[in-house]
Design an enzyme around this catalytic site. Structure first.
Site, PDB file in Angstrom:
ATOM      1  CG  ASP A 110      67.050  18.713 -53.927  1.00  0.00           C
ATOM      2  OD1 ASP A 110      67.276  18.428 -52.738  1.00  0.00           O
ATOM      3  OD2 ASP A 110      66.064  18.293 -54.559  1.00  0.00           O
ATOM      4  CB  SER A 162      59.534  16.079 -51.292  1.00  0.00           C
ATOM      5  OG  SER A 162      60.532  15.402 -50.585  1.00  0.00           O
ATOM      6  CG  HIS A 197      64.047  18.812 -51.438  1.00  0.00           C
ATOM      7  ND1 HIS A 197      64.275  17.861 -52.414  1.00  0.00           N
ATOM      8  CD2 HIS A 197      63.003  18.335 -50.696  1.00  0.00           C
ATOM      9  CE1 HIS A 197      63.420  16.857 -52.260  1.00  0.00           C
ATOM     10  NE2 HIS A 197      62.630  17.120 -51.237  1.00  0.00           N
TER      11      HIS A 197
END
Length: 421
Positions: A330, A236, A364
């Site tokens: 995601d 991330s 994600h």
């Protein structure tokens, strides 16, 4: 009639190792319910269930038998683990104390085709499985050198070991469980905090690459680290920083970017005299799903827009190898598109030192294997419930495959210990 027995092998193992679950002594062809449950260190309950049918001999083997319903369907030997869901909505399962205690998962079997209210019916058999995040003999060394804050995990043995820096995302703090698990596979891993931990800034207002360069130098100066280069594993916001490290720091020779961007997001980026401003963002583009969780997918501008081009990281400067890992589900970031643009940028400069793994069904937060999908969770930093996306079976398959690929990638591209003849 024989007594029902439930076995799980091994009963104590690393959290990324599969468990073989079997039952015997069941009524032939009986529909049964299997349930898994665990409490995290804060006392939050996570649980899962699945319905199975015993065979003619009254036996059940999760390596062969399909789940007929519940939290997953089909043959999934580890389904009870990766389909664990929080009783308290939007809780994320994270192991805090990796050294002193495992996660204890209780497996229960009921000779019933539905799960009764908790506590009203006793299970016919139970088994507790321990899931550890470190090997015996692993050293956990607190790092407080200069402004650096983190924890270094050293595998048992003399070394020297290939060195890796582990970066998590925009929630800040220090996350250790991926680093300690990688150390269990022979890597020396520095879980590095960069805000909201100890005396580091509470909020991230800028990314100063010199902080991360200091971490690289600290690793390479350690007698148990095999030089001359190190790796980075990043997720991330951490993956944006990991990519910047690959671009600007020549000692970074192998970088894994999970669900990351190819540009500077949210906060300015600086390295020595260079300052890069973040890509434009649009509050009005944030939307929510039915649960009320916020989807950031459309929040940021497109790096290809002229106004954003000064925010794109110069990936063509990267000398080491880069592995992008992205999920097609995601909901936080269009990480697949960002990775694609980064690879196109490399190609346009005649370079081929990047590759991408794309996983259908993955969200994600792609974690080590058998960790349950976190579809949405509360963000301490943004004070919102953020939507991460993913569907349980596809996400679980992605985590299992990616973990093997990550280790192969680091073994292939990091300096290995020289053999002593």
């Amino acid at each position: 009639m024989p007594m029902t027995q439930l076995t799980a092998t091994p009963v104590s193992a690393l959290a990324d190792e599969p468990v073989h679950i079997r039952a015997t002594g069941l009524p032939p062809m009986q529909l049964v319910t299997l349930r898994a449950s665990l409490k995290d260190e804060r006392g939050n309950l996570f649980w899962s269930k699945a319905f199975y049918r015993a065979n003619e001999a009254g036996e059940l083997d999760l390596k062969q038998a399909p789940s007929l319903g519940g939290d997953y369907v089909g043959v999934h030997p580890m389904g009870l683990f990766w389909s664990l869901k929080p009783e308290r909505p939007f809780s994320r399962l994270i192991k805090k104390d990796v050294m002193n205690s495992p996660f204890s998962v209780t497996l229960d079997i009921y000779n019933l085709a539905c799960l009764p209210e908790s506590g009203t019916v006793q299970p016919d058999a139970s088994q507790v499985v321990q899931r550890w995040f470190r090997r015996p003999g692993t050293q956990r060394v607190q790092i407080r050198e200069g402004r650096l804050r983190g924890v270094l995990f050293l595998p048992p043995g003399e070394g020297p070991f290939p060195g890796i820096i582990d970066l998590y995302g925009g929630s800040g703090g220090l996350v250790e469980f991926r680093a300690s698990l990688l150390a269990a596979h022979g890597f020396a891993v520095l879980a590095l905090a960069y805000f909201a931990y100890e005396d580091l800034p509470e909020l991230l207002l800028e990314v100063d690459l010199e902080y991360f360069e200091e971490a690289v130098n600290l690793l390479l100066a350690h007698p148990k680290i095999q030089g001359p280069g190190v790796g980075v594993i990043s997720l991330s916001k951490g993956a944006e920083i990991g990519l910047a490290m690959a671009c600007f720091l020549k000692q970074v020779v192998a970088t894994v970017c999970i669900s990351g961007a190819n540009s500077v997001f949210d906060f300015p980026f600086k390295y020595k005299d260079l300052v890069m401003s973040p890509i434009r963002s649009f509050m009005e583009r944030m939307d929510t799903d039915v649960s009320g969780a916020v989807r950031l997918f459309h929040y940021w501008g497109d790096p290809r827009d002229k106004v954003n081009q000064q925010s794109v990281l110069p990936i063509e400067k990267a000398q080491g190898q880069i592995l992008f890992i992205t999920g097609e589900n995601d909901h936080s970031l269009n990480s697949k598109e960002h990775a694609k643009q980064a690879l196109e940028q490399l190609k346009s400069h005649g370079k081929s030192n990047g590759r991408m793994l794309v996983y259908p069904g993955a969200g994600h937060l792609i974690e080590p294997p058998y960790m349950p999908l976190c579809y949405a969770s509360r963000s301490v930093v943004k004070f919102l419930t953020l939507l991460w996306g993913g569907e349980p079976a596809g996400h679980a398959a992605a985590q299992e495959h990616a973990w093997g690929e990550i280790q192969k990638f680091f073994r292939q591209h990091l300096p290995q210990t020289r053999s002593h003849l």
